[in-house]
Design a protein around this motif. Structure first.
Motif, short mmCIF file in Angstrom:
data_model
loop_
_atom_site.label_atom_id
_atom_site.label_comp_id
_atom_site.label_asym_id
_atom_site.label_seq_id
_atom_site.Cartn_x
_atom_site.Cartn_y
_atom_site.Cartn_z
N GLU A 112 39.66 42.96 -35.18
CA GLU A 112 40.57 42.42 -34.17
C GLU A 112 40.53 40.90 -34.15
O GLU A 112 41.57 40.25 -33.94
CB GLU A 112 40.22 42.98 -32.80
CG GLU A 112 40.58 44.44 -32.62
CD GLU A 112 42.06 44.71 -32.88
OE1 GLU A 112 42.91 43.96 -32.36
OE2 GLU A 112 42.36 45.67 -33.63
N ARG A 113 39.36 40.32 -34.38
CA ARG A 113 39.23 38.87 -34.41
C ARG A 113 40.01 38.29 -35.58
O ARG A 113 40.75 37.30 -35.44
CB ARG A 113 37.75 38.47 -34.48
CG ARG A 113 37.52 36.98 -34.63
CD ARG A 113 36.09 36.61 -34.32
NE ARG A 113 35.12 37.28 -35.18
CZ ARG A 113 34.77 36.86 -36.39
NH1 ARG A 113 35.33 35.76 -36.90
NH2 ARG A 113 33.85 37.50 -37.10
N VAL A 114 39.85 38.89 -36.75
CA VAL A 114 40.57 38.42 -37.93
C VAL A 114 42.07 38.64 -37.76
O VAL A 114 42.89 37.75 -38.07
CB VAL A 114 40.06 39.15 -39.20
CG1 VAL A 114 40.92 38.78 -40.41
CG2 VAL A 114 38.60 38.81 -39.45
N LEU A 115 42.44 39.80 -37.25
CA LEU A 115 43.85 40.12 -37.04
C LEU A 115 44.50 39.13 -36.07
O LEU A 115 45.59 38.60 -36.34
CB LEU A 115 43.98 41.54 -36.49
CG LEU A 115 45.37 42.00 -36.04
CD1 LEU A 115 46.37 41.92 -37.18
CD2 LEU A 115 45.30 43.42 -35.47
N SER A 116 43.84 38.86 -34.95
CA SER A 116 44.38 37.93 -33.96
C SER A 116 44.54 36.53 -34.54
O SER A 116 45.57 35.86 -34.31
CB SER A 116 43.47 37.90 -32.74
OG SER A 116 43.94 36.99 -31.78
N SER A 117 43.55 36.09 -35.31
CA SER A 117 43.61 34.76 -35.90
C SER A 117 44.75 34.64 -36.91
O SER A 117 45.51 33.66 -36.89
CB SER A 117 42.29 34.41 -36.58
OG SER A 117 41.24 34.34 -35.64
N GLU A 174 35.79 34.95 -47.01
CA GLU A 174 34.92 33.79 -47.07
C GLU A 174 35.21 32.84 -45.91
O GLU A 174 34.29 32.29 -45.29
CB GLU A 174 35.10 33.07 -48.41
CG GLU A 174 34.57 33.85 -49.60
CD GLU A 174 34.86 33.16 -50.92
OE1 GLU A 174 35.50 32.07 -50.89
OE2 GLU A 174 34.44 33.68 -51.98
N ARG A 175 36.49 32.66 -45.60
CA ARG A 175 36.86 31.73 -44.54
C ARG A 175 36.38 32.19 -43.17
O ARG A 175 35.91 31.40 -42.37
CB ARG A 175 38.38 31.53 -44.53
CG ARG A 175 38.88 30.67 -43.38
CD ARG A 175 40.15 29.95 -43.75
NE ARG A 175 41.29 30.83 -43.80
CZ ARG A 175 42.09 31.10 -42.75
NH1 ARG A 175 41.81 30.59 -41.56
NH2 ARG A 175 43.14 31.87 -42.89
N PHE A 176 36.49 33.49 -42.93
CA PHE A 176 36.08 34.03 -41.63
C PHE A 176 34.60 34.41 -41.59
O PHE A 176 34.07 34.75 -40.53
CB PHE A 176 36.94 35.25 -41.27
CG PHE A 176 38.35 34.92 -40.87
CD1 PHE A 176 38.61 34.30 -39.66
CD2 PHE A 176 39.41 35.20 -41.72
CE1 PHE A 176 39.91 33.99 -39.28
CE2 PHE A 176 40.71 34.90 -41.36
CZ PHE A 176 40.97 34.29 -40.14
N GLY A 177 33.95 34.39 -42.75
CA GLY A 177 32.55 34.75 -42.80
C GLY A 177 32.30 36.21 -42.53
O GLY A 177 31.34 36.59 -41.85
#
Length: 252
Positions: A12-17, A40-43
């Motif tokens: 959800e964090r990646v999706l929202s971003s 890699e960008r989101f770790g």
């Protein structure tokens, strides 16, 4: 002890971003979404990234050009027309309900959002304007007091915000929102519906001009307010034969 973020929360964090980056224009139509680079960008691992990309496909922001190549979707005339047709049908109805059901607290909240929108417009802060204007329309939807209406709008809310971001005629947008607020505050359902209709159609024309460079003034023709008092907008024709075959950079 280190707390491990649940996979669903990571997704959800990646999706929202990613969704917000698309809406804000930091990811542009045609930009490729590469799992490895995003992980890699989101770790994070590639699994939540893959799931987030698939969710963006479902939401209409992204498409797979090949099974391994995901890109930000290019909005076509059909996409824009269909989204605005839906917005017109639901938002005009919701605004009429809001005019009948608005409380003093509701109106005070809308008025505060207009003050914030004026500040953001003066500062030419596009991202803040988009966020505040989205909150303005969300508040009107909530004021309508119809939970089913809200649930119908939710699946396309992100794409509607994406379209709203394309309209950069900020002073005009602020003026129309002030007119819309006054119509709702009057308690006159038909007046509110008429202003909502004029506002959606004006926003549609601005979006089409921005995306496709049209110099004429297209409007949608889906909602009929027979018997209502429409705002006097002689520069806004009541019909337009929309050519839905073109896209910003070709068909998707």
């Amino acid at each position: 002890m280190t707390t491990v973020e649940p996979l669903g929360a990571v997704r959800e964090r990646v999706l929202s971003s990613l969704r917000q980056e698309i809406i804000a224009g930091r990811l542009l139509p045609g930009d490729r979404l590469v799992e490895r680079e995003l992980a890699e960008r989101f770790g994070v691992s590639r699994v939540p990234v893959r799931e987030a990309i698939r969710a963006l496909v479902t939401e209409g922001f992204v498409l797979f050009e090949t099974p391994r190549r995901a890109v930000v979707r290019r909005l076509t005339r059909t996409d824009v027309a269909e989204l605005f047709e839906l917005r017109e049908a639901l938002e005009v109805y919701a605004t009429g309900l809001a005019a009948r059901r608005a409380t003093r607290t509701d109106l005070a909240e809308l008025d505060e959002l207009l003050d914030r929108a004026a500040e953001a417009t003066a500062a030419d802060d596009a991202e803040a304007i988009t966020d505040i204007n989205t909150r303005f329309h969300d508040r009107i939807l909530a004021m309508a007091g119809n939970s089913l209406l809200i649930s119908v709008m939710e699946p396309v809310d992100g794409r509607l915000r994406w379209l709203t971001r394309q309209n950069e005629e900020w002073p005009q947008l602020l003026a129309e929102h002030r007119e819309l607020y006054a119509a709702i505050a009057s308690g006159d359902r038909e007046r509110a519906r008429a202003h909502a209709l004029a506002h959606v159609r004006a926003n549609y024309r601005s979006t089409v001009r921005h995306l496709f460079g049209d110099t004429d003034s297209p409007v949608l023709t889906g909602t009929d307010l027979e018997g209502s008092d429409r705002p006097d907008r002689p520069d806004r024709p009541d019909s337009f034969d929309l050519d839905r075959s073109d896209s910003l950079e070709g068909e998707v």
